[in-house]
Scaffold this active site. Structure first.
Site, short mmCIF file in Angstrom:
data_model
loop_
_atom_site.label_atom_id
_atom_site.label_comp_id
_atom_site.label_asym_id
_atom_site.label_seq_id
_atom_site.Cartn_x
_atom_site.Cartn_y
_atom_site.Cartn_z
N CYS A 54 0.83 -1.22 0.00
CA CYS A 54 0.00 0.00 0.00
C CYS A 54 0.86 1.26 0.00
CB CYS A 54 -0.93 -0.02 1.23
SG CYS A 54 -1.67 1.57 1.63
N GLY A 55 0.66 2.11 -1.00
CA GLY A 55 1.44 3.35 -1.10
C GLY A 55 1.21 4.29 0.06
N HIS A 56 -0.05 4.41 0.51
CA HIS A 56 -0.35 5.29 1.64
C HIS A 56 0.32 4.78 2.92
CE1 HIS A 56 -3.11 7.74 -0.63
NE2 HIS A 56 -3.80 6.69 -1.00
N CYS A 57 0.38 3.45 3.06
CA CYS A 57 1.05 2.86 4.23
C CYS A 57 2.54 3.17 4.21
CB CYS A 57 0.84 1.35 4.28
SG CYS A 57 -0.90 0.85 4.33
#
Length: 494
Positions: A54-57
């Site tokens: 996950c990029g946001h993670c």
């Protein structure tokens, strides 16, 4: 010494549950065998459910570790932990994790939804607000200086009498604003020592103006909450994953978006000149700088129908007008041009900037007709025909899956003079009378100009029946799960 103490605290916690807890950058790494014991034996703990891909993670990870390290250095009882939700699927299901990252705060084992920001200071401020009084009581000038130095933003209230209307409003606001730290000074000598006066409210920050005093005559929760939000943000906010939630979740619903290229030196060339204008209107409109060199920001350009060649440029968006977009008369980014643009918007003399492609020469050559904004009304509101329209996005996975079925539908009705099967790229064409929030959206326009939404199965038989029965043959199906968020209009990514 503090580092050693924090290591000891973690070791003791591990001992209490009969196992050592692995850590990464002071963040506890939890798995199912450890989870319940850690949650039950830790008074305050924030848990991030994440996915490695996950990029946001990935963007959150360094800020999350920074917050955990800062709390450890303070010998705080508050712990930060993380769970790989792709490996611990039972835990993810138990806590209804539907997107990444999901953060849940546990207070004495009771889960509380996290609603703060994604930067270290925001995380710490939110947690401390949930674990202590709404405002820190300040007893000395040394404590005041330490608090100001330790926080990006902190709001001080100077109230010898905490029962006055202003003091009550201040404390109530402190309880409402989760992502900022509030402090209160009651001792009159200390108020004087800190060069303040009774009933003053002062916001201290470590950027731009180091302190800003509230100057309004009236002070209530709504006014103070708005003032704190405005003054705690930079005059020009740079758009990023970390700032997005504050930009679009805050009190300011009008945004001036300035599209710039860092590689070309646009930030240095234009922003200093625009800051005075941004400061003048900051209580009504937020100025946001977007670096168009970032790959993640290309969807924003697409949303505005812009190409990189048009940068530098400015646009205005009104969230409360269903994301209405406005374009300035000129491409100049001078202070005068931007101020004139803002004034025209508030004067109501600007028309919405609606995107439209040119009408293709062969728009009606295929069984599925191609619509754009410029020919939509002429085709769709023809009272001699009923028209089924698919509003799609080129990047939408469900739209791509629908293509062969929709093409068959067009072929089925190709020789029916009363029916038109059509599609429109809703990312490149906008209609003043129709707003699309998810893809694909399918609507049937009857001969008497009634509009019916299609919510049935995306099969040839179901779509055919819907058209033939004038929209009466559609049985609703369960809505698309949150895992399919690629098919939502990119409102939250702007």
């Amino acid at each position: 010494m503090r580092f050693l103490l924090s290591i000891c605290a973690i070791a003791l916690l591990g001992s209490a549950i009969g196992d050592e807890i692995p850590t990464e950058d002071n963040v506890l790494v939890l798995t199912k065998p450890l989870f319940d014991d850690v949650i039950s034996k830790t008074e305050y703990i924030l848990v991030e459910f994440y996915a490695p891909w996950c990029g946001h993670c990935k963007s959150l990870a360094p800020e999350y570790a920074k917050a955990a390290t800062k709390l450890a250095e303070e010998d705080s009882p508050i712990k930060l932990a993380k769970v790989d939700a792709t490996q611990e699927q039972d835990l993810a299901e138990q806590y209804k994790v539907r997107g990444y990252p999901t953060l849940i705060f546990f207070k004495n084992g009771n889960p509380i939804e996290y609603s703060g920001g994604r930067q270290a200071d925001d995380i710490i401020a939110w947690i401390k607000k949930k674990t202590g009084p709404p405002a820190v009581n300040v007893a000395s000038s040394e404590q005041a200086k330490e608090l100001i130095a330790a926080n990006n933003v902190i709001i001080f209230g100077f109230f010898p009498d905490q029962t006055t209307q202003k003091a009550v409003a201040f404390l109530n606001t402190a309880g409402l604003v989760d992502d900022q730290v509030f402090a209160i000074v009651s001792d009159e000598k200390l108020i004087e020592e800190l060069e303040a006066k009774a009933e003053d409210v002062v916001l201290y920050k470590n950027f731009e103006d180091p302190s800003v005093k509230f100057e309004g005559e009236d002070l209530n929760e709504d006014i103070l909450k708005n003032w704190v939000f405005v003054q705690s943000m930079p005059t020009v906010v740079e758009f990023s994953h970390e700032t997005a939630s504050k930009i679009f979740g805050g009190q300011i619903k009008y945004h001036l978006l300035v599209f710039l290229s860092k590689k070309n030196g646009d930030f240095e060339k234009y922003l200093d000149g625009l800051k005075p204008v941004a400061k003048t209107y900051r209580e009504k409109i937020m100025t946001v700088a977007i670096d168009t060199d970032e790959d993640d920001h290309q969807r924003i350009l697409e949303f505005f129908g812009m190409k990189k060649e048009e940068v530098p440029a400015a646009r205005l968006i009104a969230l409360e007008q269903d994301m209405a977009k406005y374009k300035p008369a000129s491409n100049e980014l001078t202070a005068n041009a931007i101020e004139e643009f803002i004034q025209s918007f508030f004067a109501g003399t600007l028309k919405q900037h609606l995107l439209s492609e040119e009408v293709p020469e062969d728009w009606s050559a295929q069984p599925v007709k191609v619509l754009v904004a410029k020919n939509f009304d002429e085709v769709v509101f023809d009272t001699n025909k009923k028209v089924l329209v698919e509003f799609y996005a080129p990047w939408c996975g469900h739209c791509k899956q629908l293509v062969p079925i929709y093409d068959q539908l067009g072929e089925h009705f190709e020789k029916d003079d009363d029916v038109v099967i059509a599609k429109i790229d809703a990312t490149a064409n906008e209609l003043e009378h129709t707003k699309i929030t998810s893809f694909p959206t399918i609507k049937l326009y009857s001969k008497d100009n009634q509009v019916k939404d299609y919510n049935g199965e995306r099969t040839l038989a179901a779509l055919t029946k819907f058209v033939e029965t004038d929209g009466e043959g559609s049985e609703p199906v369960p809505s698309v799960s949150e895992e399919d968020e690629e098919d939502a209009a990119p409102r939250d990514e702007l």
